[in-house]
Design a protein around this motif. Structure first.
Motif, PDB file in Angstrom:
ATOM      1  N   PHE A  46      40.690  45.827  40.321  1.00 27.74           N
ATOM      2  CA  PHE A  46      40.361  45.668  41.735  1.00 27.74           C
ATOM      3  C   PHE A  46      41.618  45.428  42.559  1.00 27.74           C
ATOM      4  O   PHE A  46      41.719  45.917  43.686  1.00 27.74           O
ATOM      5  N   ASP A  47      42.570  44.698  42.015  1.00 28.54           N
ATOM      6  CA  ASP A  47      43.823  44.458  42.724  1.00 28.54           C
ATOM      7  C   ASP A  47      44.487  45.795  43.078  1.00 28.54           C
ATOM      8  O   ASP A  47      44.892  46.023  44.217  1.00 28.54           O
ATOM      9  N   THR A  48      44.563  46.684  42.104  1.00 29.07           N
ATOM     10  CA  THR A  48      45.143  48.010  42.335  1.00 29.07           C
ATOM     11  C   THR A  48      44.288  48.816  43.309  1.00 29.07           C
ATOM     12  O   THR A  48      44.813  49.471  44.218  1.00 29.07           O
ATOM     13  N   THR A  49      42.985  48.757  43.141  1.00 29.48           N
ATOM     14  CA  THR A  49      42.065  49.500  44.004  1.00 29.48           C
ATOM     15  C   THR A  49      42.172  49.039  45.448  1.00 29.48           C
ATOM     16  O   THR A  49      42.254  49.864  46.368  1.00 29.48           O
ATOM     17  N   ALA A  50      42.171  47.733  45.662  1.00 30.34           N
ATOM     18  CA  ALA A  50      42.249  47.195  47.023  1.00 30.34           C
ATOM     19  C   ALA A  50      43.566  47.602  47.684  1.00 30.34           C
ATOM     20  O   ALA A  50      43.588  48.029  48.844  1.00 30.34           O
ATOM     21  N   LYS A  51      44.653  47.487  46.937  1.00 28.26           N
ATOM     22  CA  LYS A  51      45.964  47.878  47.471  1.00 28.26           C
ATOM     23  C   LYS A  51      45.979  49.359  47.843  1.00 28.26           C
ATOM     24  O   LYS A  51      46.429  49.743  48.923  1.00 28.26           O
ATOM     25  N   THR A  52      45.453  50.188  46.961  1.00 25.39           N
ATOM     26  CA  THR A  52      45.457  51.637  47.172  1.00 25.39           C
ATOM     27  C   THR A  52      44.611  52.037  48.374  1.00 25.39           C
ATOM     28  O   THR A  52      45.081  52.762  49.264  1.00 25.39           O
ATOM     29  N   TYR A  53      43.357  51.578  48.413  1.00 20.55           N
ATOM     30  CA  TYR A  53      42.476  52.001  49.503  1.00 20.55           C
ATOM     31  C   TYR A  53      42.886  51.412  50.843  1.00 20.55           C
ATOM     32  O   TYR A  53      42.748  52.073  51.873  1.00 20.55           O
ATOM     33  N   PHE A  54      43.436  50.205  50.847  1.00 20.32           N
ATOM     34  CA  PHE A  54      43.889  49.663  52.124  1.00 20.32           C
ATOM     35  C   PHE A  54      45.107  50.437  52.628  1.00 20.32           C
ATOM     36  O   PHE A  54      45.212  50.739  53.814  1.00 20.32           O
ATOM     37  N   SER A  55      46.002  50.792  51.729  1.00 19.73           N
ATOM     38  CA  SER A  55      47.169  51.597  52.112  1.00 19.73           C
ATOM     39  C   SER A  55      46.729  52.948  52.668  1.00 19.73           C
ATOM     40  O   SER A  55      47.237  53.409  53.693  1.00 19.73           O
ATOM     41  N   PHE A 120      44.826  35.573  45.292  1.00 20.46           N
ATOM     42  CA  PHE A 120      43.909  34.847  44.415  1.00 20.46           C
ATOM     43  C   PHE A 120      43.896  35.479  43.023  1.00 20.46           C
ATOM     44  O   PHE A 120      43.960  34.775  42.013  1.00 20.46           O
ATOM     45  N   ILE A 121      43.831  36.793  42.984  1.00 20.49           N
ATOM     46  CA  ILE A 121      43.839  37.502  41.685  1.00 20.49           C
ATOM     47  C   ILE A 121      45.151  37.216  40.961  1.00 20.49           C
ATOM     48  O   ILE A 121      45.151  36.942  39.755  1.00 20.49           O
ATOM     49  N   ALA A 122      46.258  37.262  41.673  1.00 23.43           N
ATOM     50  CA  ALA A 122      47.555  36.984  41.040  1.00 23.43           C
ATOM     51  C   ALA A 122      47.571  35.587  40.429  1.00 23.43           C
ATOM     52  O   ALA A 122      48.070  35.390  39.325  1.00 23.43           O
ATOM     53  N   SER A 123      47.003  34.603  41.149  1.00 21.30           N
ATOM     54  CA  SER A 123      46.975  33.242  40.609  1.00 21.30           C
ATOM     55  C   SER A 123      46.068  33.168  39.381  1.00 21.30           C
ATOM     56  O   SER A 123      46.373  32.448  38.430  1.00 21.30           O
ATOM     57  N   MET A 124      44.981  33.901  39.392  1.00 17.48           N
ATOM     58  CA  MET A 124      44.087  33.935  38.221  1.00 17.48           C
ATOM     59  C   MET A 124      44.809  34.555  37.024  1.00 17.48           C
ATOM     60  O   MET A 124      44.724  34.039  35.910  1.00 17.48           O
ATOM     61  N   LEU A 125      45.501  35.646  37.261  1.00 12.12           N
ATOM     62  CA  LEU A 125      46.199  36.328  36.169  1.00 12.12           C
ATOM     63  C   LEU A 125      47.398  35.529  35.690  1.00 12.12           C
ATOM     64  O   LEU A 125      47.704  35.535  34.489  1.00 12.12           O
TER      65      LEU A 125
END
Length: 130
Positions: A46-55, A120-125
């Motif tokens: 999702f992190d990659t997906t969110a970055k990609t679609y927002f870009s 948030f995802i980065a902190s989880m990972l």
């Protein structure tokens, strides 16, 4: 690994009230049938997906491109429980369909939500690696 994932979740829950977390961890756990390894993999995706679609959304020049990227972002956010992103994308979609252009403010709000979720995802990972 499971204990470190549990510790990361506990830390995330303590540092941010449940209603304020960028990802609904209960929803995510249900979607993944409690498999913590799968939850982390879904968060990475999702992190990659969110970055990609927002870009792509920021670069979109046509109604169709805007609509497609908003819809894709909304769907992915609903899947993981990123409700703020899903709600903002839904609102932007409604505005587009009503013939109103997306304002810089609306895109900025969506950007803030995406960055909060990605942080948030980065902190989880990061908690998983510990």
């Amino acid at each position: 690994m499971a204990s470190s994932v549990g510790a990361a979740k506990a830390a995330a829950q303590v540092s941010t009230p449940r209603g304020m977390r960028p990802i609904d961890l209960v929803h995510l756990a249900k979607q993944c049938l409690g498999d913590e390894g799968l939850e982390l993999e879904i968060l990475r995706l999702f992190d990659t997906t969110a970055k990609t679609y927002f870009s792509r959304l920021q670069q979109a020049e046509s109604f169709d491109d805007l609509a497609l990227n908003l819809h894709s972002l909304k769907g992915a956010a609903n899947g993981v429980g990123a409700w703020a992103i899903a709600d903002l994308a839904r609102g932007c979609e409604a505005e587009l369909q009503a013939g109103r252009p997306l304002t810089r403010e609306r895109i900025g709000d969506l950007c803030v939500a995406v960055e909060e979720v990605r942080s948030f995802i980065a902190s989880m990972l990061d908690g998983e690696a510990a």
